[in-house]
Write a protein that holds these residues in place. Structure first.
Motif, PDB file in Angstrom:
ATOM      1  N   UNK A 158       0.839  -1.199   0.000  1.00 34.89           N
ATOM      2  CA  UNK A 158       0.000   0.000   0.000  1.00 34.89           C
ATOM      3  C   UNK A 158       0.876   1.252   0.000  1.00 34.89           C
ATOM      4  N   UNK A 159       0.666   2.156  -0.946  1.00 37.62           N
ATOM      5  CA  UNK A 159       1.362   3.436  -1.059  1.00 37.62           C
ATOM      6  C   UNK A 159       2.866   3.304  -1.276  1.00 37.62           C
ATOM      7  N   UNK A 160       3.312   2.164  -1.723  1.00 37.80           N
ATOM      8  CA  UNK A 160       4.746   1.907  -1.877  1.00 37.80           C
ATOM      9  C   UNK A 160       5.241   2.312  -3.260  1.00 37.80           C
ATOM     10  N   UNK A 161       6.375   3.034  -3.341  1.00 36.01           N
ATOM     11  CA  UNK A 161       6.959   3.348  -4.655  1.00 36.01           C
ATOM     12  C   UNK A 161       7.250   2.064  -5.429  1.00 36.01           C
ATOM     13  N   UNK A 162       7.187   2.166  -6.751  1.00 38.73           N
ATOM     14  CA  UNK A 162       7.347   0.964  -7.568  1.00 38.73           C
ATOM     15  C   UNK A 162       8.136   1.249  -8.835  1.00 38.73           C
ATOM     16  N   UNK A 163       8.732   0.187  -9.364  1.00 37.45           N
ATOM     17  CA  UNK A 163       9.458   0.250 -10.630  1.00 37.45           C
ATOM     18  C   UNK A 163       8.576  -0.229 -11.788  1.00 37.45           C
ATOM     19  N   UNK A 164       7.549  -1.033 -11.443  1.00 39.33           N
ATOM     20  CA  UNK A 164       6.764  -1.699 -12.487  1.00 39.33           C
ATOM     21  C   UNK A 164       5.314  -1.247 -12.564  1.00 39.33           C
ATOM     22  N   UNK A 165       4.746  -0.744 -11.478  1.00 35.24           N
ATOM     23  CA  UNK A 165       3.322  -0.408 -11.473  1.00 35.24           C
ATOM     24  C   UNK A 165       3.107   1.019 -10.976  1.00 35.24           C
ATOM     25  N   UNK A 166       1.837   1.476 -11.039  1.00 32.23           N
ATOM     26  CA  UNK A 166       1.497   2.803 -10.541  1.00 32.23           C
ATOM     27  C   UNK A 166       2.222   3.899 -11.288  1.00 32.23           C
ATOM     28  N   UNK A 167       2.800   4.841 -10.557  1.00 34.06           N
ATOM     29  CA  UNK A 167       3.504   5.964 -11.166  1.00 34.06           C
ATOM     30  C   UNK A 167       4.914   5.588 -11.620  1.00 34.06           C
ATOM     31  N   UNK A 168       5.386   4.405 -11.216  1.00 38.78           N
ATOM     32  CA  UNK A 168       6.717   3.916 -11.600  1.00 38.78           C
ATOM     33  C   UNK A 168       7.786   4.952 -11.272  1.00 38.78           C
ATOM     34  N   UNK A 169       7.787   5.391 -10.000  1.00 40.84           N
ATOM     35  CA  UNK A 169       8.741   6.409  -9.566  1.00 40.84           C
ATOM     36  C   UNK A 169      10.187   5.950  -9.716  1.00 40.84           C
ATOM     37  N   UNK A 170      10.430   4.673  -9.446  1.00 37.74           N
ATOM     38  CA  UNK A 170      11.792   4.148  -9.508  1.00 37.74           C
ATOM     39  C   UNK A 170      12.188   3.915 -10.970  1.00 37.74           C
ATOM     40  N   UNK A 171      13.186   4.647 -11.435  1.00 34.95           N
ATOM     41  CA  UNK A 171      13.657   4.471 -12.805  1.00 34.95           C
ATOM     42  C   UNK A 171      14.251   3.075 -12.976  1.00 34.95           C
ATOM     43  N   UNK A 172      15.053   2.652 -11.991  1.00 36.26           N
ATOM     44  CA  UNK A 172      15.594   1.293 -11.924  1.00 36.26           C
ATOM     45  C   UNK A 172      14.816   0.529 -10.862  1.00 36.26           C
ATOM     46  N   UNK A 173      15.080  -0.759 -10.673  1.00 39.47           N
ATOM     47  CA  UNK A 173      14.415  -1.477  -9.582  1.00 39.47           C
ATOM     48  C   UNK A 173      14.593  -0.738  -8.263  1.00 39.47           C
ATOM     49  N   UNK A 174      13.504  -0.598  -7.514  1.00 43.96           N
ATOM     50  CA  UNK A 174      13.539   0.156  -6.262  1.00 43.96           C
ATOM     51  C   UNK A 174      14.529  -0.464  -5.277  1.00 43.96           C
ATOM     52  N   UNK A 175      15.235   0.397  -4.542  1.00 43.50           N
ATOM     53  CA  UNK A 175      16.278  -0.050  -3.615  1.00 43.50           C
ATOM     54  C   UNK A 175      15.949   0.413  -2.204  1.00 43.50           C
ATOM     55  N   UNK A 176      15.563  -0.527  -1.344  1.00 42.57           N
ATOM     56  CA  UNK A 176      15.288  -0.215   0.057  1.00 42.57           C
ATOM     57  C   UNK A 176      16.304  -0.885   0.978  1.00 42.57           C
ATOM     58  N   UNK A 177      17.518  -1.023   0.482  1.00 46.76           N
ATOM     59  CA  UNK A 177      18.603  -1.516   1.329  1.00 46.76           C
ATOM     60  C   UNK A 177      18.644  -3.009   1.524  1.00 46.76           C
ATOM     61  N   UNK A 178      18.137  -3.779   0.571  1.00 52.67           N
ATOM     62  CA  UNK A 178      18.226  -5.236   0.650  1.00 52.67           C
ATOM     63  C   UNK A 178      16.952  -5.932   1.052  1.00 52.67           C
ATOM     64  N   UNK A 179      15.871  -5.175   1.315  1.00 56.01           N
ATOM     65  CA  UNK A 179      14.573  -5.774   1.631  1.00 56.01           C
ATOM     66  C   UNK A 179      13.561  -5.282   0.610  1.00 56.01           C
ATOM     67  N   UNK A 180      12.451  -5.996   0.419  1.00 53.61           N
ATOM     68  CA  UNK A 180      11.418  -5.494  -0.491  1.00 53.61           C
ATOM     69  C   UNK A 180      10.901  -4.146   0.003  1.00 53.61           C
ATOM     70  N   UNK A 181      10.741  -3.203  -0.884  1.00 55.94           N
ATOM     71  CA  UNK A 181      10.165  -1.928  -0.476  1.00 55.94           C
ATOM     72  C   UNK A 181       8.713  -2.153  -0.071  1.00 55.94           C
ATOM     73  N   UNK A 182       8.317  -1.585   1.041  1.00 56.06           N
ATOM     74  CA  UNK A 182       6.949  -1.765   1.509  1.00 56.06           C
ATOM     75  C   UNK A 182       6.746  -1.116   2.858  1.00 56.06           C
ATOM     76  N   UNK A 183       5.531  -1.226   3.361  1.00 53.05           N
ATOM     77  CA  UNK A 183       5.171  -0.700   4.670  1.00 53.05           C
ATOM     78  C   UNK A 183       5.189  -1.848   5.671  1.00 53.05           C
ATOM     79  N   UNK A 184       6.227  -1.911   6.462  1.00 53.89           N
ATOM     80  CA  UNK A 184       6.379  -2.927   7.500  1.00 53.89           C
ATOM     81  C   UNK A 184       5.705  -2.415   8.769  1.00 53.89           C
ATOM     82  N   UNK A 185       5.674  -3.226   9.806  1.00 52.03           N
ATOM     83  CA  UNK A 185       5.007  -2.838  11.052  1.00 52.03           C
ATOM     84  C   UNK A 185       5.951  -3.030  12.236  1.00 52.03           C
ATOM     85  N   UNK A 186       6.063  -1.968  13.074  1.00 51.96           N
ATOM     86  CA  UNK A 186       6.876  -2.041  14.279  1.00 51.96           C
ATOM     87  C   UNK A 186       6.211  -2.968  15.305  1.00 51.96           C
ATOM     88  N   UNK A 187       7.031  -3.714  16.044  1.00 51.88           N
ATOM     89  CA  UNK A 187       6.520  -4.533  17.142  1.00 51.88           C
ATOM     90  C   UNK A 187       6.777  -3.792  18.449  1.00 51.88           C
TER      91      UNK A 187
END
Length: 498
Positions: free
Chosen positions: A215-244
């Protein structure tokens, strides 16, 4: 011109010796902080940590407030506490308007933002810039945006976005923790007993066992395709994770680093935050929801509006994580403690949090009827919330997510001047981002409009508002350069320059 948000404010409990005298040098307050869901909370930073140095015009004495962990409530003495001197503008109207700007395509216009007394930047600001960082660097870009505004107007208070529910992987420091197995206990996981999930654990060949939604995550393939190259979130899938929030070491890091660190209050240009999202543990019966609610596709935006669990995330998240009802209760309580600790730290350093504001609107545009005079009589006193707390008063819009749909800004300013206290601000809350076709989805996102009434000098208040005669239903207030009034018989608000 790019869009931006507007806000409004007043202080905490101002107990000025002369409540109606306004200057840029003072106000005394005792503390009353409002958290989400009207829960009053206050908490001290973890032991062994240090609080950032107090800034000029910030906390000038010990609060003497005690935090009750059972009630999640703050208990304060009645002795007034001087908290702010020059920090908040008091009666100079030019500094008493706010905006919550957001421009996903690039920088928000600093010249426009610099006209406001308070600017609060959303995480989506500069999205097309930070989404292409290697790795993504949302927090750094926000700080660069802040610097641009402060260069235009050093007096503007500039705030940035933080989320204490979601671990947003596009903040570099968050992505680093997500990728480090040593910190896996800080995050909620996908249920290991399941083989399929509504939210995919993998994106473009990068996978994580830590729960995340697209949800609301930048993307390389869908939506607005903000990422010119594959999105880079430091080795994890870009997304909205949840704090414990059941993890104490997480709470300490969130407060001392994510909020109070170099990209937060540790930056002298940043004086506050918007703490977004919340956990819910009440509402529908557990057996009825959210499992009984319809499953929606990942193409939707802001999928979750459940009354149980985290806000604004995939509606099936609780099932994907295998959380029990008790898990949700514990996470909710932990989130409240974390938020309280963060608010305490920000306040102690001379800052403020949007969720600490009280509502400042007394009557609606065109208000008539029995409630109108009753509300104003209660407000036109030195002890009313409008005179004694930090308040938010919204302008009237025909469509809440269309900032250009101003109904009658003259009347809005008139009612604001009629009831505002020493630290009042006027504007709007969150209304979306530019451009209109951006990732913020269903919001109309029209270009923001700054009413000409925001640039007029109305002087200082001569006294509080008052009813012209017993039961007349007409209330007036004198300012040195204007007279304002509201007639509860006709619903008309007026602003007359002297």
């Amino acid at each position: 011109m790019v869009p931006h948000r507007l806000l409004v404010v007043v202080p905490r409990r101002a107990c000025c010796a002369t409540p109606n005298s306004c200057s840029d040098t003072g106000g005394c307050t005792s503390v009353s902080l409002s958290l989400f869901l009207h829960v009053r909370t206050r908490h001290h930073p973890p032991s062994g940590t240090t609080t950032p140095p107090v800034r000029a015009g910030a906390l000038l004495g010990a609060s003497g407030c005690a935090f009750n962990a059972t009630e999640l409530a703050i208990k304060c003495p009645t002795e007034p506490l001087v908290l702010y001197t020059t920090y908040w503008s008091r009666c100079r109207m030019g500094l008493n308007y706010n905006t919550q700007p957001c421009n996903t395509s690039g920088w928000f216009d600093p010249e426009l933002a610099g006209k406001y007394g308070l600017v609060d930047f959303d995480w989506s600001t500069g999205r097309d810039i930070w989404a292409n960082g290697k790795p993504m660097n949302n927090g750094v870009v926000l700080n660069e945006q802040v610097a641009k505004v402060k260069a235009v107007n050093p007096k503007t208070h500039v705030w940035v976005y933080r989320n204490l529910v979601k671990a947003l992987s596009w903040y570099t420091e968050v992505g680093e923790k997500l990728a480090d197995p040593a910190y896996a206990g800080w995050f909620l996981r996908f249920d290991p007993t399941k083989s399929t999930y509504v939210s995919p654990p993998c994106t473009e060949g990068v996978c994580s066992t830590l729960y995340h939604s697209q949800d609301q995550t930048p993307s390389h393939l869908t939506g607005r395709k903000e990422c010119v190259d594959p999105c880079d979130c430091g080795g994890v899938p870009c997304g909205e994770y949840l704090w414990d929030h059941r993890n104490e070491s997480l709470r300490e890091w969130l407060v001392q680093e994510h909020v109070m660190g170099a990209l937060g209050m540790g930056n002298a240009n940043v004086t506050g935050f918007y703490f977004d999202d919340y956990w819910m543990k009440t509402g529908e019966e557990w057996a009825e929801g959210p499992a009984g609610l319809p499953t929606r596709g990942l193409s939707d935006v802001n999928l979750s509006d459940c009354s149980t669990g985290p806000s604004e995330i995939q509606i099936d998240c609780l099932q994907d994580m295998g959380l029990t009802a008790q898990d949700v209760v514990d996470l909710n309580d932990g989130w409240r403690l974390t938020t309280a600790a963060a608010m305490e730290a920000v306040s102690a350093a001379g800052g403020w949090v949007w969720q600490m504001f009280e509502g400042g609107r007394v009557i609606e545009n065109g208000a008539t009827g029995a409630r109108c005079p009753e509300a104003l009589r209660n407000t036109c006193t030195a002890t009313s919330p409008q005179q004694t707390r930090m308040c938010y008063t919204p302008v009237t819009l025909t469509e809440p997510h269309t900032p250009g749909s101003l109904v009658d800004p003259t009347s809005d300013v008139a009612r604001f001047l009629l009831t505002r206290g020493p630290y009042g601000y006027l504007g709007t809350g969150w209304v979306g981002c530019a451009p209109s076709g951006g990732e913020e989805g269903h919001h109309t996102n029209q270009t923001y409009v700054r009413p000409r009434e925001f640039d007029v000098d109305y002087g200082s208040p001569v006294g509080l508002c008052a009813e012209t005669a017993t039961d007349s239903g007409v209330f007036t207030r004198e300012w040195t350069k204007a007279t304002v009034a509201h007639d509860c018989n006709t619903g008309k608000s007026t602003l007359t320059m002297k």
